[in-house]
Design a protein around this motif. Structure first.
Motif, PDB file in Angstrom:
ATOM      1  N   LEU A 172      59.494  71.087  39.103  1.00 11.88           N
ATOM      2  CA  LEU A 172      60.873  71.205  38.638  1.00 11.88           C
ATOM      3  C   LEU A 172      61.622  69.881  38.667  1.00 11.88           C
ATOM      4  N   SER A 173      61.333  69.045  39.653  1.00 13.05           N
ATOM      5  CA  SER A 173      62.137  67.833  39.839  1.00 13.05           C
ATOM      6  C   SER A 173      61.559  66.603  39.160  1.00 13.05           C
ATOM      7  N   SER A 174      60.287  66.668  38.735  1.00 14.08           N
ATOM      8  CA  SER A 174      59.680  65.440  38.207  1.00 14.08           C
ATOM      9  C   SER A 174      58.972  65.599  36.866  1.00 14.08           C
ATOM     10  N   THR A 175      59.021  66.788  36.268  1.00  9.64           N
ATOM     11  CA  THR A 175      58.432  66.949  34.943  1.00  9.64           C
ATOM     12  C   THR A 175      59.447  67.576  34.000  1.00  9.64           C
ATOM     13  N   ALA A 176      59.312  67.248  32.732  1.00  7.45           N
ATOM     14  CA  ALA A 176      60.303  67.673  31.743  1.00  7.45           C
ATOM     15  C   ALA A 176      60.050  69.104  31.280  1.00  7.45           C
ATOM     16  N   TYR A 177      61.131  69.760  30.866  1.00  4.26           N
ATOM     17  CA  TYR A 177      61.017  71.007  30.121  1.00  4.26           C
ATOM     18  C   TYR A 177      60.483  70.637  28.734  1.00  4.26           C
ATOM     19  N   ASP A 178      59.974  71.631  28.003  1.00  5.14           N
ATOM     20  CA  ASP A 178      59.536  71.279  26.657  1.00  5.14           C
ATOM     21  C   ASP A 178      60.756  70.970  25.792  1.00  5.14           C
ATOM     22  N   ARG A 179      60.524  70.310  24.677  1.00  2.00           N
ATOM     23  CA  ARG A 179      61.613  69.755  23.874  1.00  2.00           C
ATOM     24  C   ARG A 179      62.565  70.833  23.364  1.00  2.00           C
ATOM     25  N   ALA A 180      62.026  71.997  23.040  1.00  2.00           N
ATOM     26  CA  ALA A 180      62.880  73.083  22.535  1.00  2.00           C
ATOM     27  C   ALA A 180      63.868  73.536  23.595  1.00  2.00           C
ATOM     28  N   LEU A 181      63.401  73.680  24.843  1.00  2.00           N
ATOM     29  CA  LEU A 181      64.289  74.112  25.927  1.00  2.00           C
ATOM     30  C   LEU A 181      65.297  73.027  26.270  1.00  2.00           C
ATOM     31  N   GLU A 182      64.856  71.761  26.208  1.00  2.00           N
ATOM     32  CA  GLU A 182      65.782  70.658  26.484  1.00  2.00           C
ATOM     33  C   GLU A 182      66.909  70.618  25.457  1.00  2.00           C
ATOM     34  N   LYS A 183      66.537  70.760  24.201  1.00  2.00           N
ATOM     35  CA  LYS A 183      67.570  70.724  23.160  1.00  2.00           C
ATOM     36  C   LYS A 183      68.509  71.905  23.300  1.00  2.00           C
ATOM     37  N   GLU A 184      67.953  73.068  23.631  1.00  2.00           N
ATOM     38  CA  GLU A 184      68.796  74.253  23.828  1.00  2.00           C
ATOM     39  C   GLU A 184      69.793  74.019  24.958  1.00  2.00           C
ATOM     40  N   ALA A 185      69.327  73.427  26.062  1.00  2.00           N
ATOM     41  CA  ALA A 185      70.220  73.149  27.190  1.00  2.00           C
ATOM     42  C   ALA A 185      71.256  72.088  26.834  1.00  2.00           C
ATOM     43  N   ASP A 186      70.833  71.051  26.093  1.00  2.00           N
ATOM     44  CA  ASP A 186      71.766  70.018  25.643  1.00  2.00           C
ATOM     45  C   ASP A 186      72.900  70.625  24.830  1.00  2.00           C
ATOM     46  N   MET A 187      72.518  71.388  23.812  1.00  2.00           N
ATOM     47  CA  MET A 187      73.522  71.923  22.901  1.00  2.00           C
ATOM     48  C   MET A 187      74.372  72.995  23.570  1.00  2.00           C
ATOM     49  N   GLN A 188      73.762  73.733  24.505  1.00  2.00           N
ATOM     50  CA  GLN A 188      74.547  74.725  25.245  1.00  2.00           C
ATOM     51  C   GLN A 188      75.592  74.024  26.099  1.00  2.00           C
ATOM     52  N   SER A 189      75.213  72.906  26.708  1.00  2.00           N
ATOM     53  CA  SER A 189      76.158  72.145  27.519  1.00  2.00           C
ATOM     54  C   SER A 189      77.305  71.618  26.656  1.00  2.00           C
ATOM     55  N   VAL A 190      76.966  71.097  25.469  1.00  2.00           N
ATOM     56  CA  VAL A 190      78.003  70.607  24.548  1.00  2.00           C
ATOM     57  C   VAL A 190      78.983  71.731  24.217  1.00  2.00           C
ATOM     58  N   LYS A 191      78.456  72.911  23.946  1.00  2.00           N
ATOM     59  CA  LYS A 191      79.314  74.056  23.611  1.00  2.00           C
ATOM     60  C   LYS A 191      80.149  74.499  24.817  1.00  2.00           C
ATOM     61  N   TYR A 192      79.533  74.442  26.009  1.00  2.00           N
ATOM     62  CA  TYR A 192      80.299  74.730  27.228  1.00  2.00           C
ATOM     63  C   TYR A 192      81.514  73.805  27.317  1.00  2.00           C
ATOM     64  N   LEU A 193      81.270  72.510  27.115  1.00  2.00           N
ATOM     65  CA  LEU A 193      82.342  71.523  27.256  1.00  2.00           C
ATOM     66  C   LEU A 193      83.414  71.721  26.187  1.00  2.00           C
ATOM     67  N   LEU A 194      82.999  71.969  24.961  1.00  2.00           N
ATOM     68  CA  LEU A 194      83.969  72.179  23.889  1.00  2.00           C
ATOM     69  C   LEU A 194      84.869  73.378  24.178  1.00  2.00           C
ATOM     70  N   LYS A 195      84.289  74.460  24.689  1.00  2.00           N
ATOM     71  CA  LYS A 195      85.085  75.644  25.019  1.00  2.00           C
ATOM     72  C   LYS A 195      86.065  75.361  26.151  1.00  2.00           C
ATOM     73  N   ALA A 196      85.703  74.418  27.005  1.00  2.00           N
ATOM     74  CA  ALA A 196      86.574  74.062  28.130  1.00  2.00           C
ATOM     75  C   ALA A 196      87.512  72.903  27.773  1.00  2.00           C
ATOM     76  N   ASP A 197      87.527  72.511  26.492  1.00  2.00           N
ATOM     77  CA  ASP A 197      88.370  71.398  26.014  1.00  2.00           C
ATOM     78  C   ASP A 197      88.011  70.068  26.682  1.00  2.00           C
ATOM     79  N   ILE A 198      86.718  69.898  26.972  1.00  2.00           N
ATOM     80  CA  ILE A 198      86.240  68.661  27.590  1.00  2.00           C
ATOM     81  C   ILE A 198      85.415  67.893  26.542  1.00  2.00           C
ATOM     82  N   ASN A 199      85.610  66.608  26.487  1.00  2.00           N
ATOM     83  CA  ASN A 199      84.941  65.757  25.501  1.00  2.00           C
ATOM     84  C   ASN A 199      83.451  65.587  25.832  1.00  2.00           C
ATOM     85  N   PRO A 200      82.539  66.027  24.952  1.00  2.00           N
ATOM     86  CA  PRO A 200      81.099  65.885  25.236  1.00  2.00           C
ATOM     87  C   PRO A 200      80.542  64.495  24.925  1.00  2.00           C
ATOM     88  N   GLU A 201      81.298  63.632  24.258  1.00  2.00           N
ATOM     89  CA  GLU A 201      80.767  62.326  23.859  1.00  2.00           C
ATOM     90  C   GLU A 201      80.263  61.488  25.038  1.00  2.00           C
TER      91      GLU A 201
END
Length: 266
Positions: A172-201
């Motif tokens: 868990l701490s030293s190997t990557a998730y596969d690219r599909a899961l990483e992108k899903e988490a990235d974009m989910q985080s961006v959407k989380y921030l947008l809903k909270a009025d926080i700048n994702p840039e």
């Protein structure tokens, strides 16, 4: 007309028989028993790993440091319907730039990550990414794929569980998730921030900055377990193009700078 009615009746009869036959072949008791065991194993393994991690560094218990991190996380949870109390967030005194999710909703944040983030929104983006892994059950998907469900169940039931738990933590701490899961988490985080009025840039900027550093193996755990960060920064910024959003900061600049210093001097 009669022939059509008879034909429709036959179709319905065949469909009903097929459904009935399919259901009789499913061992629901066995299915739900496995599901129950898996959930129990996930909870136990998460707690065992956290118990093990506590031995590797000092857990930060300073009330101000803990509450300030909560202050940054709470708006994300509130805006996105995430139950804050369901997350078990721990701060560990370690210079490595890292944060990672564990089974049973544990989220471990190293002090090195906090102090390395130039902007509070970058830290919020990384935390949102890890929360997304938890919310989307990525943690157990990864472990089931890389370690195996039977091994996880064995680890939770004792025996050679201690050694297995160490391997699970390493995974868990030293190997990557596969690219599909990483992108899903990235974009989910961006959407989380947008809903909270926080700048994702700043989250994308943080990824880009880490991607330019060359001593990743020794001190940049988060980026070494999340490869192709420059590419990921790009698709986040591409997603934000043309979008109008608020840029609310939870802490003032002085409060953020003071917080980083407090964490660094802890």
């Amino acid at each position: 007309m009669i022939n059509k009615t008879i034909f429709q009746g036959l179709i319905i009869g065949v469909a009903f028989f097929g459904l009935w036959f399919g259901l009789t072949q499913v061992n629901f008791v066995k299915f739900f028993e496995i599901e129950k065991r898996t959930t129990s194993a996930e909870n136990k393994i998460g707690d065992l790993i956290w118990d093990d991690i506590q031995q590797t560094g000092e857990v930060v218990t300073n009330d101000t440091i803990v509450k300030t991190l909560d202050k940054l996380i709470n708006p994300i949870c509130k805006a996105n319907g995430i139950e804050r109390d369901s997350l078990k967030i721990h701060i560990l005194k370690k210079a490595e730039i890292n944060a990672f999710a564990l089974p049973n909703n544990h989220l471990v944040v190293y002090t090195g990550l906090i102090t390395d983030c130039k902007k509070q929104e970058a830290l919020q983006g990384v935390l949102g990414h890890e929360i997304a892994h938890i919310e989307n059950n990525h943690v157990m998907k990864k472990l089931s794929k890389e370690v195996g469900l039977s091994v996880l169940l064995a680890a939770a039931s004792g025996g050679k569980g201690g050694q297995i738990v160490k391997e699970v933590f390493k995974t868990l701490s030293s190997t990557a998730y596969d690219r599909a899961l990483e992108k899903e988490a990235d974009m989910q985080s961006v959407k989380y921030l947008l809903k909270a009025d926080i700048n994702p840039e700043p989250m994308a900027d943080f990824m880009y900055e880490l991607a330019q550093k060359h001593d990743i193996p020794s001190g940049f755990g988060w980026i070494s377990t999340h490869p192709e960060s420059e590419e990921r920064a790009k698709y986040i910024l591409d997603y934000l193009k043309g979008k109008k959003f608020q840029k609310k900061q939870i802490l003032t600049q002085k409060e953020w700078d003071d917080y980083k210093k407090q964490v660094e001097n802890y």
